[in-house]
Enzyme design. Structure first.
Site, PDB file in Angstrom:
ATOM      1  N   ARG A 444       0.838  -1.205   0.000  1.00  0.00           N
ATOM      2  CA  ARG A 444       0.000   0.000   0.000  1.00  0.00           C
ATOM      3  C   ARG A 444       0.877   1.261   0.000  1.00  0.00           C
ATOM      4  O   ARG A 444       0.664   2.185   0.782  1.00  0.00           O
ATOM      5  CB  ARG A 444      -0.919   0.007   1.215  1.00  0.00           C
ATOM      6  CG  ARG A 444      -2.217   0.769   0.985  1.00  0.00           C
ATOM      7  CD  ARG A 444      -2.950   1.046   2.279  1.00  0.00           C
ATOM      8  NE  ARG A 444      -4.246   1.638   2.010  1.00  0.00           N
ATOM      9  CZ  ARG A 444      -4.913   2.371   2.883  1.00  0.00           C
ATOM     10  NH1 ARG A 444      -4.432   2.606   4.073  1.00  0.00           N
ATOM     11  NH2 ARG A 444      -6.077   2.886   2.560  1.00  0.00           N
ATOM     12  N   LYS A 477      -8.398   4.925  16.758  1.00  0.00           N
ATOM     13  CA  LYS A 477      -8.396   3.712  15.928  1.00  0.00           C
ATOM     14  C   LYS A 477      -6.964   3.499  15.465  1.00  0.00           C
ATOM     15  O   LYS A 477      -6.368   4.379  14.857  1.00  0.00           O
ATOM     16  CB  LYS A 477      -9.330   3.901  14.735  1.00  0.00           C
ATOM     17  CG  LYS A 477      -9.366   2.710  13.770  1.00  0.00           C
ATOM     18  CD  LYS A 477     -10.409   2.948  12.687  1.00  0.00           C
ATOM     19  CE  LYS A 477     -10.357   1.940  11.571  1.00  0.00           C
ATOM     20  NZ  LYS A 477     -11.267   2.278  10.471  1.00  0.00           N
ATOM     21  N   ASP A 479      -4.383   1.434  13.287  1.00  0.00           N
ATOM     22  CA  ASP A 479      -4.415   0.590  12.089  1.00  0.00           C
ATOM     23  C   ASP A 479      -3.039  -0.007  11.796  1.00  0.00           C
ATOM     24  O   ASP A 479      -2.015   0.432  12.354  1.00  0.00           O
ATOM     25  CB  ASP A 479      -4.891   1.433  10.897  1.00  0.00           C
ATOM     26  CG  ASP A 479      -5.795   0.649   9.964  1.00  0.00           C
ATOM     27  OD1 ASP A 479      -5.586  -0.572   9.834  1.00  0.00           O
ATOM     28  OD2 ASP A 479      -6.691   1.260   9.357  1.00  0.00           O
ATOM     29  N   CYS A 527      -7.242  -2.299  14.559  1.00  0.00           N
ATOM     30  CA  CYS A 527      -7.620  -2.541  13.172  1.00  0.00           C
ATOM     31  C   CYS A 527      -6.359  -2.932  12.416  1.00  0.00           C
ATOM     32  O   CYS A 527      -5.268  -2.473  12.754  1.00  0.00           O
ATOM     33  CB  CYS A 527      -8.200  -1.240  12.616  1.00  0.00           C
ATOM     34  SG  CYS A 527      -8.641  -1.337  10.881  1.00  0.00           S
ATOM     35  N   ASP A 549     -12.882  -5.031   6.737  1.00  0.00           N
ATOM     36  CA  ASP A 549     -13.232  -3.919   5.856  1.00  0.00           C
ATOM     37  C   ASP A 549     -14.466  -4.256   5.025  1.00  0.00           C
ATOM     38  O   ASP A 549     -15.035  -3.397   4.369  1.00  0.00           O
ATOM     39  CB  ASP A 549     -12.065  -3.603   4.903  1.00  0.00           C
ATOM     40  CG  ASP A 549     -11.027  -2.713   5.566  1.00  0.00           C
ATOM     41  OD1 ASP A 549     -11.349  -2.089   6.599  1.00  0.00           O
ATOM     42  OD2 ASP A 549      -9.892  -2.642   5.056  1.00  0.00           O
TER      43      ASP A 549
HETATM   44  C1  GLA Z   1      -7.823   0.187   6.712  1.00  0.00           C
HETATM   45  C2  GLA Z   1      -8.995   0.105   7.652  1.00  0.00           C
HETATM   46  C3  GLA Z   1     -10.108   0.996   7.198  1.00  0.00           C
HETATM   47  C4  GLA Z   1      -9.596   2.408   7.063  1.00  0.00           C
HETATM   48  C5  GLA Z   1      -8.417   2.438   6.136  1.00  0.00           C
HETATM   49  C6  GLA Z   1      -7.804   3.825   6.086  1.00  0.00           C
HETATM   50  O1  GLA Z   1      -8.084  -0.449   5.521  1.00  0.00           O
HETATM   51  O2  GLA Z   1      -9.430  -1.203   7.803  1.00  0.00           O
HETATM   52  O3  GLA Z   1     -11.183   0.935   8.095  1.00  0.00           O
HETATM   53  O4  GLA Z   1      -9.248   2.891   8.334  1.00  0.00           O
HETATM   54  O5  GLA Z   1      -7.422   1.533   6.509  1.00  0.00           O
HETATM   55  O6  GLA Z   1      -6.716   3.884   5.260  1.00  0.00           O
END
Ligand code: GLA
Length: 724
Positions: A444, A477, A479, A527, A549
């Protein structure tokens, strides 16, 4: 005490209310596992010590009578290279260069309570009387490696936890090559191995296969637990269903590379080991050093997969999840991601907040895109300062306006990542995970930040601290949007590069620990591209995790059924999005099995949809406790039935329950009879919508008749019942 030592027979008996586990200190101080299964009164079983001379060219120990061979004995913690040819739990390469390892009992200690693991997450006791701990000390007489086997019995919960400490008591350095957190040797091999496989967008599918001779199992080498396999396995008798049969469930409290392996040998017995993946792992112990493995949680039941899950759920709700939000009602949130992706500014977010408020939503979460110059996923990870072009007047001005609308405010981070296009990367071009001479792979458009390094962690923490301490932030959150390749750290010596993966995860734990201890009031949601790090270690820091997601409500059924194998509803982030697969009723009914929220532009809802959402918000508040802390009964699994799924949440007192039915595809007939579970047969229950009254017995034996209800594709219903 749930743990007893019999000095005559030299056995340890570890009892939960429903299971027994017996360890014997055998001749020559070999540690054997005599039994793990349904509760029995005896503390000794003869005959399992398996003296089988030359079982299959298996070397015997002449010091033990009867031709004893570790290869055919139920070893408590199988070691490498001393006559046990099965998958070993421990291998230590010593100063002489070989990894022959053999540990024998030297002592033990039994006490009330449970110690923490330094620097690592683990389950805990709320008070000392809740659990007892046994430490068994075992030593390798040649290499002077000392092992402590830890067992904690949570008798009332039906749970036992295990882990291991390895110490180097010699005056030479040695290297741990493999160290599993647990090992069990079960007689027989008539089991199915159950595991949860998947990928991004399709996490935790249930897979069940009969054990066969040889080694089989699951692992992660991705640097995290990952989407592809979850650190959970169960061994279940072939006839096990949701309500009946013997199941052993194992879950590793670890977010890094793991391995869970079962081996069925020439004797038709089964060994199962679970722990850190030995691939790309090694750990040097200098004289006096020690190493702690992560913890494994073990559940045994005779009452099927449903009961195994409920034991995990109750245990995690009470003995893993911590802090203010363990018990306090969590705010109903709306998240900006699927509503706006990177395309937002203060005005748009405030507009979301205003409309969300009218719907009864309590918190706005600003997702990815608020920092550096990030307008897509190609830059700025590592630059955790506000993009004032988007958020005019800064973060505090935005939060003030959101708060004025009556909503709390949450924010998104991806702390362990760095974009090549970032100020941080330009300032520190060796801070990403990489090995000398190779350009690392991108995921990514980003690299992974080497959080095994303290200086790197300090930098990220300083940046996070500034934002979190200067602004009124109620939620974070966290990630993690790629897996780790090119694993190496710029500061580890060559000999220790194999420690990288574990050091990385210890670094993550350290950062998370700083967050939850410095800001105990912040609600923290984990996440990783949805549910790519959905494991008990992360739940120790964050009480909820974004499950996937994928917000398609039909796909979510599979994901949530699979996730519920060991993780409770209180932990599963589940949002209603604009996904068009079904109407809003079904999207809400499915998301209501988790930490409910919305992930859409609320301004796009029609009048009709607004009415549905308002009703959902009302039900979220009314049934919060039932959903978060009730007992789950999976009635019809989408993995077994192509047409429909159904589940039930029952309060601990069995005085309230809800039952949800979702039709995934239309069957040729529309009559559904749902045989409910987990009710009090003697109680009478009223259907809150119709006023009809039924006995618990009728609902469980004759079933709830749902003729023609929710029978169209994508339709669903939820029925609430209360004791009369
Ligand atoms: C991930 C998370 C999503 C969002 C994106 C943002 O894919 O699972 O919910 O926060 O990143 O880039």
């Amino acid at each position: 005490m749930s743990i007893a030592f019999d000095p005559q027979k030299r056995t340890f008996k570890l009892d939960t209310a429903t299971s027994s586990y017996i360890i014997q200190v055998y001749e020559e101080n070999y540690l054997l596992n005599l039994y793990y299964g349904p509760w029995i009164p005896e503390s000794f079983i003869d005959g399992r010590q398996c003296r089988r001379p030359n079982a299959s060219f298996s070397p015997t120990n002449p010091a033990v009578g009867g031709g004893f061979t570790p290869d055919a004995a139920p070893m408590e913690y199988g070691c490498n290279g001393t006559g046990d040819f099965r998958i070993s739990a421990l291998a230590v390469r010593n100063a002489d260069g070989n990894s022959v390892t053999d540990i024998r009992y030297v002592g033990h200690k039994i006490y009330a309570g449970k110690p923490e693991i330094p620097g690592q997450p683990s389950t805990y006791v709320n008070h000392e009387s809740e659990a007892d701990t046994l430490e068994i000390y075992a030593e390798d007489a040649v290499t002077k490696v000392r092992v402590t086997l830890y067992y904690t019995v949570f008798s009332d919960c039906g749970v036992m936890t295990r882990r291991v400490r390895v110490e180097n008591t010699s005056s030479y350095s040695c290297e741990i090559e493999r160290v599993f957190s647990m090992c069990v040797d079960l007689p027989g091999m008539d089991y199915d191995l159950i595991s949860l496989y998947g990928r991004h967008y399709k996490e935790r599918n249930l897979e069940r296969r009969p054990l066969a001779h040889g080694v089989q199992g699951i692992e992660s080498k991705r640097g995290v637990s990952g989407h592809c396999q979850n650190p959970f396995v169960a061994l279940a008798a072939h006839n096990v269903d949701e309500q009946h049969g013997i199941v052993y469930g194992f879950n590793l409290v670890y977010s890094g590379n793991f391995s869970a392996l079962a081996e069925c040998d020439f004797n038709g017995t089964t060994r199962l080991i679970m722990g850190i993946n030995p691939v790309d792992f090694g750990w040097t112990l200098m004289p006096g050093d020690s190493f702690d493995s992560p913890e494994a949680v073990m559940v045994f039941t005779e009452d099927g997969l449903g009961e195994m899950s409920r034991i995990f759920h109750r245990f995690y709700n009470s003995n893993l999840i911590r802090g203010r939000w363990k018990t306090e009602k969590r705010p109903l949130l709306i998240n900006s991601w699927e509503a706006a992706f990177f395309d937002f500014d203060t005005e748009k977010l405030v507009a979301f907040a205003k409309t969300a408020k009218e719907l009864g939503i309590e918190m706005l979460v600003m997702d990815d895109g608020w920092f550096g110059k990030r307008n897509d996923d190609s830059s700025s990870l590592g630059d955790w300062f506000v993009n004032e072009k988007k958020l005019t007047g800064g973060l505090s001005a935005l939060i003030e306006q959101v708060n004025q609308e009556g909503l709390k405010f949450g924010i998104w981070y991806e702390p362990e990542m760095i974009s090549p296009d970032s100020d941080l990367f330009r300032a520190h071009p060796d801070w990403h995970v990489h090995v000398k001479g190779r350009t690392p792979m991108l995921g990514r458009s980003q690299y992974v930040l080497d959080v095994s390094r303290e200086d790197v962690r300090d930098n990220i923490w300083k940046q996070m601290y500034k934002v979190l301490s200067e602004n009124k932030i109620d939620y974070v959150k966290w990630d993690f949007n790629r897996n780790i390749s090119d694993a190496g750290s710029a500061i580890l010596p060559a000999k220790r590069q194999k420690e990288f993966f574990h050091r990385f995860i210890l670094g993550t734990y350290d950062l998370m620990n700083r967050l939850v201890t410095t800001f105990p009031d912040i609600l923290f949601e984990n996440c990783s591209g949805g549910g790519g790090r959905f494991d008990p270690a992360m739940l120790y820091y964050s009480p909820q995790i974004w499950t996937s997601d994928n917000t398609d409500p039909i796909e979510r059924l599979y994901i949530q059924f699979g996730t519920s194998m060991c993780y409770p509803a209180s932990t599963m982030g589940a949002h209603v999005s604009a996904n068009p697969r079904t109407g809003y009723e079904t999207k809400g009914n499915v998301a209501m099995w988790g930490t409910f929220g919305y992930e859409l532009d609320p301004r796009n809802l029609t009048e009709h949809e607004i009415e549905i959402v308002k009703e959902q918000v009302k039900n979220y508040h009314k049934y919060y406790d039932l959903i978060h802390y009730g007992d789950l009964y999976r009635l019809i699994s989408p993995f077994d039935n192509p047409y429909r799924a159904a589940w039930q949440m029952v309060s601990a007192e069995k005085d309230r329950f809800m039952v949800t039915l979702v039709t995934m595809r239309v069957e040729s007939y529309a009559n559904v009879i749902l045989k409910l579970q987990g009710l009090d047969p003697k109680k009478q229950y009223r259907n809150e919508a119709t006023g009809e009254i039924y006995s618990g017995t009728l609902l469980m034996k004759a079933g709830l008749i749902l003729n023609g209800v929710a029978h169209g594709t994508g339709e669903s219903c939820v029925l609430y019942f209360t004791e009369v």
